[in-house]
Motif scaffolding. Structure first.
Motif, PDB file in Angstrom:
ATOM      1  N   GLU A  50     -21.666 -28.859 -23.024  1.00  0.00           N
ATOM      2  CA  GLU A  50     -21.271 -28.084 -24.204  1.00  0.00           C
ATOM      3  C   GLU A  50     -20.378 -28.904 -25.128  1.00  0.00           C
ATOM      4  O   GLU A  50     -20.436 -28.771 -26.359  1.00  0.00           O
ATOM      5  N   ALA A  51     -19.561 -29.785 -24.559  1.00  0.00           N
ATOM      6  CA  ALA A  51     -18.638 -30.600 -25.352  1.00  0.00           C
ATOM      7  C   ALA A  51     -19.294 -31.851 -25.922  1.00  0.00           C
ATOM      8  O   ALA A  51     -18.645 -32.620 -26.634  1.00  0.00           O
ATOM      9  N   GLY A  52     -20.567 -32.063 -25.606  1.00  0.00           N
ATOM     10  CA  GLY A  52     -21.251 -33.257 -26.090  1.00  0.00           C
ATOM     11  C   GLY A  52     -20.807 -34.521 -25.387  1.00  0.00           C
ATOM     12  O   GLY A  52     -20.907 -35.625 -25.937  1.00  0.00           O
ATOM     13  N   ALA A  53     -20.304 -34.367 -24.157  1.00  0.00           N
ATOM     14  CA  ALA A  53     -19.829 -35.506 -23.378  1.00  0.00           C
ATOM     15  C   ALA A  53     -20.839 -35.853 -22.292  1.00  0.00           C
ATOM     16  O   ALA A  53     -21.863 -35.188 -22.125  1.00  0.00           O
ATOM     17  N   VAL A  54     -20.529 -36.895 -21.531  1.00  0.00           N
ATOM     18  CA  VAL A  54     -21.412 -37.384 -20.479  1.00  0.00           C
ATOM     19  C   VAL A  54     -20.611 -37.514 -19.192  1.00  0.00           C
ATOM     20  O   VAL A  54     -19.493 -38.038 -19.200  1.00  0.00           O
ATOM     21  N   SER A  55     -21.186 -37.082 -18.091  1.00  0.00           N
ATOM     22  CA  SER A  55     -20.535 -37.253 -16.797  1.00  0.00           C
ATOM     23  C   SER A  55     -20.513 -38.729 -16.404  1.00  0.00           C
ATOM     24  O   SER A  55     -21.499 -39.444 -16.585  1.00  0.00           O
ATOM     25  N   CYS A  56     -19.380 -39.174 -15.854  1.00  0.00           N
ATOM     26  CA  CYS A  56     -19.303 -40.543 -15.318  1.00  0.00           C
ATOM     27  C   CYS A  56     -19.800 -40.606 -13.880  1.00  0.00           C
ATOM     28  O   CYS A  56     -19.870 -41.698 -13.308  1.00  0.00           O
ATOM     29  N   TYR A  57     -20.126 -39.462 -13.283  1.00  0.00           N
ATOM     30  CA  TYR A  57     -20.433 -39.408 -11.854  1.00  0.00           C
ATOM     31  C   TYR A  57     -21.910 -39.320 -11.512  1.00  0.00           C
ATOM     32  O   TYR A  57     -22.338 -39.834 -10.480  1.00  0.00           O
ATOM     33  N   VAL A  58     -22.697 -38.624 -12.310  1.00  0.00           N
ATOM     34  CA  VAL A  58     -24.065 -38.290 -11.907  1.00  0.00           C
ATOM     35  C   VAL A  58     -24.850 -39.523 -11.483  1.00  0.00           C
ATOM     36  O   VAL A  58     -25.490 -39.544 -10.425  1.00  0.00           O
ATOM     37  N   ASP A  59     -24.814 -40.563 -12.285  1.00  0.00           N
ATOM     38  CA  ASP A  59     -25.571 -41.787 -11.989  1.00  0.00           C
ATOM     39  C   ASP A  59     -24.708 -42.876 -11.368  1.00  0.00           C
ATOM     40  O   ASP A  59     -25.150 -44.022 -11.228  1.00  0.00           O
ATOM     41  N   TYR A  60     -23.494 -42.530 -10.983  1.00  0.00           N
ATOM     42  CA  TYR A  60     -22.550 -43.519 -10.447  1.00  0.00           C
ATOM     43  C   TYR A  60     -23.012 -43.990  -9.073  1.00  0.00           C
ATOM     44  O   TYR A  60     -23.222 -43.185  -8.158  1.00  0.00           O
ATOM     45  N   ALA A  61     -23.197 -45.296  -8.907  1.00  0.00           N
ATOM     46  CA  ALA A  61     -23.737 -45.837  -7.645  1.00  0.00           C
ATOM     47  C   ALA A  61     -23.055 -47.155  -7.296  1.00  0.00           C
ATOM     48  O   ALA A  61     -23.677 -48.219  -7.319  1.00  0.00           O
ATOM     49  N   PRO A  62     -21.749 -47.129  -6.953  1.00  0.00           N
ATOM     50  CA  PRO A  62     -21.047 -48.355  -6.577  1.00  0.00           C
ATOM     51  C   PRO A  62     -21.440 -48.817  -5.179  1.00  0.00           C
ATOM     52  O   PRO A  62     -22.125 -48.098  -4.443  1.00  0.00           O
ATOM     53  N   SER A  63     -20.960 -49.974  -4.804  1.00  0.00           N
ATOM     54  CA  SER A  63     -21.331 -50.545  -3.515  1.00  0.00           C
ATOM     55  C   SER A  63     -20.830 -49.726  -2.338  1.00  0.00           C
ATOM     56  O   SER A  63     -21.440 -49.734  -1.267  1.00  0.00           O
ATOM     57  N   PHE A  64     -19.713 -48.983  -2.526  1.00  0.00           N
ATOM     58  CA  PHE A  64     -19.167 -48.242  -1.391  1.00  0.00           C
ATOM     59  C   PHE A  64     -19.812 -46.870  -1.203  1.00  0.00           C
ATOM     60  O   PHE A  64     -19.558 -46.194  -0.209  1.00  0.00           O
ATOM     61  N   GLY A  65     -20.639 -46.406  -2.141  1.00  0.00           N
ATOM     62  CA  GLY A  65     -21.304 -45.113  -2.011  1.00  0.00           C
ATOM     63  C   GLY A  65     -22.715 -45.272  -1.478  1.00  0.00           C
ATOM     64  O   GLY A  65     -23.191 -46.376  -1.215  1.00  0.00           O
ATOM     65  N   ARG A  66     -23.388 -44.140  -1.298  1.00  0.00           N
ATOM     66  CA  ARG A  66     -24.776 -44.165  -0.845  1.00  0.00           C
ATOM     67  C   ARG A  66     -25.665 -43.606  -1.948  1.00  0.00           C
ATOM     68  O   ARG A  66     -25.874 -42.394  -2.049  1.00  0.00           O
ATOM     69  N   GLY A  67     -26.170 -44.499  -2.810  1.00  0.00           N
ATOM     70  CA  GLY A  67     -27.018 -44.058  -3.903  1.00  0.00           C
ATOM     71  C   GLY A  67     -26.201 -43.376  -4.983  1.00  0.00           C
ATOM     72  O   GLY A  67     -24.977 -43.275  -4.901  1.00  0.00           O
ATOM     73  N   PRO A  68     -26.836 -42.882  -6.036  1.00  0.00           N
ATOM     74  CA  PRO A  68     -26.133 -42.166  -7.096  1.00  0.00           C
ATOM     75  C   PRO A  68     -25.386 -40.952  -6.555  1.00  0.00           C
ATOM     76  O   PRO A  68     -25.883 -40.251  -5.667  1.00  0.00           O
ATOM     77  N   PHE A  69     -24.193 -40.694  -7.118  1.00  0.00           N
ATOM     78  CA  PHE A  69     -23.379 -39.560  -6.663  1.00  0.00           C
ATOM     79  C   PHE A  69     -24.120 -38.243  -6.865  1.00  0.00           C
ATOM     80  O   PHE A  69     -24.075 -37.354  -6.020  1.00  0.00           O
TER      81      PHE A  69
END
Length: 261
Positions: A50-69
């Motif tokens: 609604e605010a015209g912003a973008v999530s920093c998490y949805v596609d976040y896939a750093p080396s310490f995680g398992r795939g995109p969040f």
């Protein structure tokens, strides 16, 4: 990469920071016994879009995680302190909930986290955890000024956490932020004063003290993301994005209602 924002980008950062804070404020007001973590995630998505912003998490896939969040907000309950992946869990009265949110708007990101108790139940351990992280965050912000070093912030945060009797994990901590969510410099939650990167006006930092009641050891859930206390003890996490200014530090992630007081 370390970015120094010009006045135009800093103005955008203020807007993004206020948006993050307002969304967290709204979500906190909606959370009650009976709320499902997946509902919180859906609410976060709707408010971000609604605010015209973008999530920093949805596609976040750093080396310490398992795939995109794959979700829009981190939700940590009780012993879950970092990177809590929303799942089908219904909050109960007295749960200690941490909400951690990062969004980007107009090319600038902001990041903040709050911990609070759900419902009317209060226990001394949980209150102490939350209040200590908030005091440590305030101390870190007070130490942030032009010419100071990252170690000065880390020392200020660590002094509060240590004097409260908590063991400190330095694997995860604060960080630079700007056009992307995670940048250099790393800001550990303990350190030696007078060491590290020298702070300059225009630098954005996300400071995030977090503690666990009786351990410094983390374990990772089967989801590959959620970090919990190794002993199952309760945890808390407080975070603000700040901008280094000519005079000190400006907190960007305050709700608009707080700015108007």
């Amino acid at each position: 990469m370390i970015e120094i924002l010009n006045p135009t980008l800093l103005a955008r950062a203020r807007e993004t920071g206020a948006l993050v804070a307002d969304i967290l404020d709204t979500l906190r007001s909606r959370c009650a016994a009976g709320t499902n973590l997946l509902d919180i995630d859906r609410w976060a998505k709707a408010l971000i879009v609604e605010a015209g912003a973008v999530s920093c998490y949805v596609d976040y896939a750093p080396s310490f995680g398992r795939g995109p969040f794959g979700h829009y907000i981190c939700t940590g309950v009780n012993d879950a302190v970092l990177h809590g992946r929303p799942y089908d869990y219904t909050l109960a009265d007295g749960d200690l909930l941490t909400l951690d949110l990062a969004v980007s708007k107009d090319g600038v990101a902001a990041d903040a986290a709050i911990s609070f108790l759900v419902g009317d139940a209060r226990d001394a351990e949980s209150v102490a955890l939350i209040e200590t992280t908030e005091r440590a965050l305030a101390a870190g912000i007070a130490a942030a000024r032009p010419g100071a070093r990252v170690g000065d912030i880390s020392h200020a945060i660590g002094t509060v956490l240590g004097e409260a009797g908590y063991a400190i994990n330095t694997d995860f901590g604060g960080h630079g932020i700007g056009s992307t969510m995670h940048q250099d410099p790393h800001v550990p939650n303990a350190g030696r004063p007078g060491r590290g990167y020298t702070l300059r006006p225009g630098l954005l930092l996300a400071l995030e003290p977090w503690v666990m009641a009786d351990t410094a050891q983390l374990v990772t859930d089967a989801d590959g993301w959620t970090l919990r206390s190794a002993t199952g003890c309760r945890t808390a996490h407080s975070e603000h994005t700040i901008a280094i200014t000519d005079d000190g530090a400006e907190i960007l992630t305050l709700p608009r209602r707080a700015r108007e007081l």
